[in-house]
Design an enzyme around this catalytic site. Structure first.
Site, mmCIF file in Angstrom:
data_model
loop_
_atom_site.group_PDB
_atom_site.id
_atom_site.type_symbol
_atom_site.label_atom_id
_atom_site.label_comp_id
_atom_site.label_asym_id
_atom_site.label_seq_id
_atom_site.Cartn_x
_atom_site.Cartn_y
_atom_site.Cartn_z
ATOM 1 C CG ASP A 1 6.971 3.431 -5.683
ATOM 2 O OD1 ASP A 1 6.561 3.603 -6.844
ATOM 3 O OD2 ASP A 1 6.918 4.306 -4.799
ATOM 4 C CB THR A 2 7.545 1.440 -11.205
ATOM 5 O OG1 THR A 2 6.312 2.174 -11.202
ATOM 6 C CG2 THR A 2 7.228 -0.042 -11.195
#
Length: 651
Positions: free
Chosen positions: A481-482
């Site tokens: 997850d960025t």
């Protein structure tokens, strides 16, 4: 052979199915007259023999015990033969007529008796139902009721109406065994019968006691109190017996209320034997009619009116519509249900025809046996081809995609010394940036920006190995997850002595106080696309073991580009198509629960970025490594910008 029944046994052993209660009580009382007493093995063999005997056509009421004794095999185990011998001795014997004398001359025949004088009446030697006798002939002693005794009595009379023969036989046997007092009888009445039946019985008992006190009873003293009080005295055994008989006689005035279906609704089935139907009627009348009510007229009427049409025709043809029950049983004894006989009709084989088949044009077989498929009546409505049916049209068959060749791994965390850019297959036309300078032998080689490929079938979930320094390394599946500022790991990866600190986290579901903890020990994370582990000085710990997220703090150390290869048929995530570039803004709306820390200033919608080409920025090279970092420049949307395309996300 078995356990001898004592006085504390169940009042009545359960009868075999299909045998009336008063018939079973006769066998039971005959067994109690054996010396020594019967055992459980004797009762088991008796019930086994009665089940076999009930299948014979000799089930005529009353039961002929002599006939049953003739059916008993020689050497039958148990004491069934002794029980039948006692019943034969006590059964009423009907005197048979003497055999006629052999024919002789008229001169030597003795004078006949006067035919006008009827034969003398022979009174039966014993009633149809044996009198109740206590097991082993021992005198009864008073014993108070126990709950298991009351439950056993109620189970026996559950299908019989108060006052019916089965009900009265069960109550008489219980009275003989327990010798109850007036108070015990009142408790038994309230436990077995409804309040209405108990009220009617109480009224009838009061009238019978008044008549008995007026008539005078042996041992009754009017000055000592009413009969109920004197019957409780253990010394007055005679008065207690009189009160028990009056209590039993009060049931004769109760109306019959059968718990079985009404007698008019008991109908013979289409394939039910006639004797089984009559037996059901007999049991229903025994359970419902009050004791002393004539049963034969009702039984004969219902045995004809409720029979099926086949048996009614037989009885009507032989004139037995209201005959004795034995004649009706013998009339329908030979009737059996009509079974449908299945007859196999074999079609004779015909010689093969000499004419040619109109389908294939060959002779020697019929058209129904032709192996050539039937031609369609016209062209296919889809493709207008006259050679196939619509169901065989190739347009209806889905095209099978060709198997894709396996891709080589695109990520190698090694320095690249090639001068030209590297093409990424099916990567949307993206190319990796080229090397800006030549590699010198005495310097560390500069590396290009590594590419991080994700599996299209399982993105953005990857496998990672986590080492928490306090336990053994473990492999988990984590969400890449960025949009998460910090990495989140489940608490199951940490040992119980790991120091954790409380912290508050602001995520998509709001602010949480006790869902996440903060660890101060270093954590090593080994990713499949990186040879060296990632070292995190601190990370969040999920106390509910719900999330494992690789955040930006770990991805920044990779210095790579997320590469999502485009398949021919890209997978679908919920209602939207998975984009080629993965970011938090492209994921579905997160659930309304606390899940991971979120920096709202770090992630913005894609339409707020500039549509101009990506700008290359060289900023702060890492000391000692010579690795060039590439990042994107973000700025607000300008009035002249119309493109909303997004490029690769560089960390």
């Amino acid at each position: 052979m078995g356990q001898i029944f004592s006085r504390s046994a169940s009042p009545i052993p359960r009868p075999p199915r299909g045998l009336a209660a008063h018939h079973w009580l006769n066998f039971l009382q005959a067994a109690y007259r054996l010396e020594p007493g019967p055992s459980s093995y004797d009762f088991h063999q008796l019930k086994k023999f009665l089940k076999i005997a009930l299948e014979t056509p000799a089930r005529i009421c009353p039961i002929n015990y002599s006939l049953l004794a003739s059916l008993l095999p020689k050497g039958y185990p148990g004491r069934v033969n002794e029980i039948l011998h006692i019943l034969i001795q006590t059964q009423a014997q009907i005197p048979s007529r003497p055999a006629p004398p052999p024919p002789s001359s008229p001169t030597h025949d003795p004078p006949d008796s006067d035919p006008q004088i009827p034969p003398p009446y022979v009174e039966p030697t014993a009633p149809q139902v044996l009198p109740v006798m206590h097991p082993h002939g021992a005198p009864p002693n008073h014993r108070p009721w126990q709950m298991k005794d009351l439950q056993a009595i109620k189970q026996e009379v559950s299908q019989a109406a108060p006052g019916s023969p089965q009900f009265m036989q069960t109550i008489r046997l219980a009275v003989q065994q327990f010798d109850p007092t007036a108070k015990d009888l009142q408790d038994l009445l309230q436990y077995l019968c409804s309040s209405l039946v108990a009220s009617l019985h109480h009224q009838q008992l009061d009238s019978l006691i008044s008549e008995a006190e007026t008539r005078g009873i042996t041992g009754y003293n009017p000055l000592a109190g009413p009969l109920r009080v004197q019957a409780n005295n253990p010394q007055q055994q005679g008065l207690r017996r009189e009160y028990q008989q009056l209590w039993l006689a009060a049931f004769a005035a109760l109306p019959g209320s059968a718990k079985d279906p009404s007698w008019a609704s008991i109908l013979q089935g289409l394939e039910e034997p006639y004797h089984a139907f009559v037996e059901r009627l007999n049991i229903a009348l025994d359970n419902g009619l009050p004791e002393g009510t004539p049963k034969d007229p009702i039984l004969r009427s219902l045995a004809y009116s409720n029979a099926n049409k086949e048996c009614q025709k037989l009885l009507q043809a032989r004139g037995h519509t209201n005959s004795p029950l034995g004649d009706m049983l013998r009339a329908c004894q030979t009737w059996t249900p009509k079974d449908k006989t299945k007859v196999l009709v074999v079609q004779p084989k015909k010689p093969p025809p000499n004419q040619p088949c109109f389908r294939c044009g060959k002779a020697g077989h019929w058209s129904r046996d032709c192996t050539q498929p039937r031609p369609p009546p016209g062209p296919c409505p889809l493709c207008q081809d006259p050679t196939h049916w619509k169901r065989d049209c190739p347009r209806l068959k889905p095209t099978i995609p060709e198997p894709e060749p396996e891709e080589d791994a695109l990520l190698l965390d090694l320095p690249a010394d090639i001068p030209h850019p590297k093409n990424l297959h099916r990567g949307g036309g993206l190319t990796s940036p080229p090397t800006l300078q030549q590699v010198l032998p005495n310097q560390d080689p500069a590396s290009i920006l590594p590419v991080i490929p994700l599996d299209p079938a399982r993105r953005p979930v990857i496998k990672a190995q986590v080492d928490t320094q306090t336990s053994h390394p473990k492999t988990i599946e984590a969400l890449l997850d960025t949009g998460a500022d910090m990495t989140v790991l489940p608490i199951a990866l940490f040992s119980s002595n790991t120091p954790l600190k409380n912290t508050s986290v602001l995520g998509a579901g709001g602010q949480t106080q006790d869902h996440f903890k903060l660890t101060s020990l270093p954590v090593l994370i080994r990713l499949p696309f990186r040879t060296t582990p990632i070292v995190l000085t601190s990370c969040l710990v999920d106390t509910k073991n719900n999330w494992a997220i690789i955040g930006r703090d770990a991805l920044q150390q990779c210095q790579g580009v997320l590469y999502l290869p485009e398949a021919k048929r890209p997978p679908v995530i919920l209602p939207i198509q998975a984009p080629a570039v993965l970011g938090l803004e492209h994921l579905p709306r997160p659930p309304e629960i606390s899940q991971f820390p979120l920096n709202q200033n770090a992630s913005r919608p894609c339409n707020t970025w500039s549509g101009r080409p990506w700008r290359q920025a060289i900023s702060n090279p890492t000391p000692g490594q010579g690795i060039t970092q590439y990042s994107q420049l973000k700025r607000p949307m300008e009035p002249g910008d119309s493109s909303t395309t997004c490029g690769p996300l560089t960390l």
